[in-house]
Design an enzyme around this catalytic site. Sequence first.
Site, PDB file in Angstrom:
ATOM      1  NE  ARG A  57       0.651   1.257   4.447  1.00  0.00           N
ATOM      2  CZ  ARG A  57       2.107   1.704   4.478  1.00  0.00           C
ATOM      3  NH1 ARG A  57       2.616   1.995   3.416  1.00  0.00           N
ATOM      4  NH2 ARG A  57       2.591   1.780   5.568  1.00  0.00           N
ATOM      5  CD  GLU A  63       2.833   7.611   6.729  1.00  0.00           C
ATOM      6  OE1 GLU A  63       2.397   6.585   7.291  1.00  0.00           O
ATOM      7  OE2 GLU A  63       2.821   8.069   5.730  1.00  0.00           O
ATOM      8  CG  HIS A  64       4.388   6.969  12.755  1.00  0.00           C
ATOM      9  ND1 HIS A  64       5.044   5.936  12.953  1.00  0.00           N
ATOM     10  CD2 HIS A  64       5.299   7.550  11.408  1.00  0.00           C
ATOM     11  CE1 HIS A  64       6.091   5.750  12.630  1.00  0.00           C
ATOM     12  NE2 HIS A  64       6.333   6.565  11.606  1.00  0.00           N
ATOM     13  CB  SER A 186       7.310  -5.628   1.668  1.00  0.00           C
ATOM     14  OG  SER A 186       8.221  -5.381   2.639  1.00  0.00           O
ATOM     15  CG  ASP A 230       1.036  -0.992   7.096  1.00  0.00           C
ATOM     16  OD1 ASP A 230       0.428   0.192   6.890  1.00  0.00           O
ATOM     17  OD2 ASP A 230       1.975  -1.055   7.373  1.00  0.00           O
ATOM     18  CB  SER A 272      13.132   1.931   6.658  1.00  0.00           C
ATOM     19  OG  SER A 272      12.313   1.429   7.759  1.00  0.00           O
ATOM     20  CE1 TYR A 282       5.080   1.905  13.088  1.00  0.00           C
ATOM     21  CE2 TYR A 282       4.896   0.639  14.976  1.00  0.00           C
ATOM     22  CZ  TYR A 282       4.338   1.250  13.785  1.00  0.00           C
ATOM     23  OH  TYR A 282       2.925   1.092  13.421  1.00  0.00           O
TER      24      TYR A 282
END
Length: 561
Positions: A57, A63-64, A186, A230, A272, A282
Site C-alpha cells: 500500500r 502517518e504514525h 511488504s 497496512d 528502513s 517505531y
Amino acid sequence: MGAVGSKQHSRVPKASKLSDVYDNDDSVASRYNKLVSAFKSQFEGEKPKTIARSPGRVNLIGEHIDYEGYSVLPMAIGLDVIVAVSVVMKEEGNVEEDEAKATLSIANVDGEKYTPKKFPFDHEQDVDVKSHHWTNYVLCGFKGIFDQLKKQNKLESVLESAFMKRVKKVMVMVDGKVPLGSGLSSSSALNCAVTVALMDAFELSFTKGELSELTCLSERYSGTQSGGMDQAISIMGEKDLAKRIDFNPIGAMDVPLPTNLTFLIGNSCAVSKKAESAHKHYNLRVVECRLAAILMAKHYGEDIEKAKTRVTLREVADLYCNKGDLWTALGAVRKALNEGSYTKKQLEIDEGLGDLRKIFDCENNEAFNVVLQKNDTFKLRDRARHVFSEARRVHEFQKICEGQSPRYAVSGPIYEQWCKLIGLEPDVGVASDDPTKDFGHPMYGMGKEDALAKLMHLSHESCKTQYECSCDELDELVDAFMSAGALGARLTGAGWGGCVVAVCESDIAEEILADVRKSFYEKRFQSGVANIADGTNLLFKTAPSAGAAILHYDDEKGVIV
Ligand code: NG1
C-alpha cells in the site's frame, strides 16, 4: 466510528481469472506459472490447493497515527505478494503417520535470497524475533489464524476436527513483488497473503474486518507494535478508490481521488530495517505516545493509577478535549507536556509514574522491554503535536476529496503571522479554548489540488520536525519531486528510509518522473547505491488497486483462465 461504505463484513473475493484482479498484463500469468512450478519442484510434485494474493500500500496521508486510534488514508498498490498453499493429509489407518508430528514448510520462488525453513505445525510456537528471517511473517499469519479461532471460541472444536487432526504437512510457496523496507508494507502484504491462503486451505472463512484485525495483531509477533493500517488496506483495498481506514471498530470508507491528479512513488534507496531498528524508531514512538497520553490524562486531573492505564492519545482526547476536538487537543498538548525531552527519572519520580517497566508490562512484552532498556529520553510534546495535527489533516484531506471546499488551515501566510503573534508554531493548529479560535482559515479559496498537496507537504514537515521519522534521503527526494513540478510530496509509511509519495497534475507525470530520474537517481545508479535494473521498481506512477483475493487454482487449466 462505523464507516459508511465499509466493506469489513464482506469476505475476500474468490477470483476465477487473473483479470478480475490485475490490469491486463502478460507478465502476471507467467509469474503465477512460475509460482506453481516452484511449488511443485520444492515440494516433490505436490500441487497447490489454494493461491492467494495481497497487495502493498501507499499511505497518502495519516502517518504514525493508526496506533493512536486515528483514521488514516491509504490506497492499495499494484505490487503484491502471491502465495500458494497445499495441505497433505495423513493416510487413514497408517499408525506411523498418525504418530508423526505435522510440519509447516515455507519456501520462496527466490530461494537463494529467501531461504526455505521448516517448522512444526504448532500454532503455539514462538516467532524467533532475534533472527529476522523472512519466514517470521509467515509464522505470524499462521499463528494469527488460531488466535482468531480462540477469540471466537472455536479453537478447540477446530483442533479436534477430522480435518485438522489429519494434517500431515502444510506447504507454502511465496513470491513477493513489494520492495522490502520501502514503506510500501511488504511485511503486511506477506502476512495478509499467507493468512488468506492458509484460511482458505484450512477450509475456514473470516470476514475482511476479522482478517484485518487478526493480521494487525499477529504481525506484532514479528516484534513491531504495528498499528493496523497496512493490513486493513491490503485486505480491504479496492480498484480506483483510496480508503479512509478507521479503527475500533475497523472499517474502510471509500475516498474517490480527483481524476486529474496522479500519484507517484519514489524509493529513497535508504532501506528502513523496521524490525531491527524498532527499539529506537517505531516502537520508541509508540512508547512516547503512550507516555504523552498518560501525562495528558494526569493533566486533566485523573488519578495517577487510572492515568497509567491510558493507551492512546485518542482515548484521552475523546474524554477530555471537547469530545475529541483536535484543535482543543492541540491546545492541551501545550499545557500538559513540556517542550523537549523527559528523562526516565523525570517521568518515574517527578511525574510520579513509578516504574515504567510496569506500565508497559515489560515482563510479557519484549518489544517494550527493549525500548525501555535502550532509551533514557522521551520526547512527548512533539510526538503528540504530530499525532493530533496529522489526524486533523487526514480529516481535511478526505473532506476535500469528497468535494468540500478547502477550509481549515493548518498553515498559510496570515495564519503564520498570527501564530507568530501568539507564540504558536504554525503547523500546530489553534486551540478551541483560545478566544481567537476562528481567526483566519487561509486554505479558503485554494483549489482542491493545491489544498491536497499542501496537506501532504505539511504532513511531511510534521513527520520531519515533530515526529523525527524522516531522513536525508527522503528529504532530498521530496525536494527532487517538488523541483520537478509536483504539487506536493511526503514520506510514506513508517519513514527512516523507504518511499516518498508525490502528487501531480496527470498530464505532466511523465515529465516529472524523467526529471526525478535525472536529479535523484542517476548519481545513485553511478555510485551503485541503486541498481539501474530496478529502475521501474524505484520510481513509478501508481493508482488505487484491488485488495486481497483468493485465486481459483485448477491444475488442468492452471490458475490462469
Ligand atoms: P510500514 O511502512 O509498513 O513500516 C508502519 C506500520 C503502520 C503505520 C506506519 C506509519 C506495521 C506493519 N506498519 O508501516 O501500521 O503505523 O508505519 O504510519 O508496523
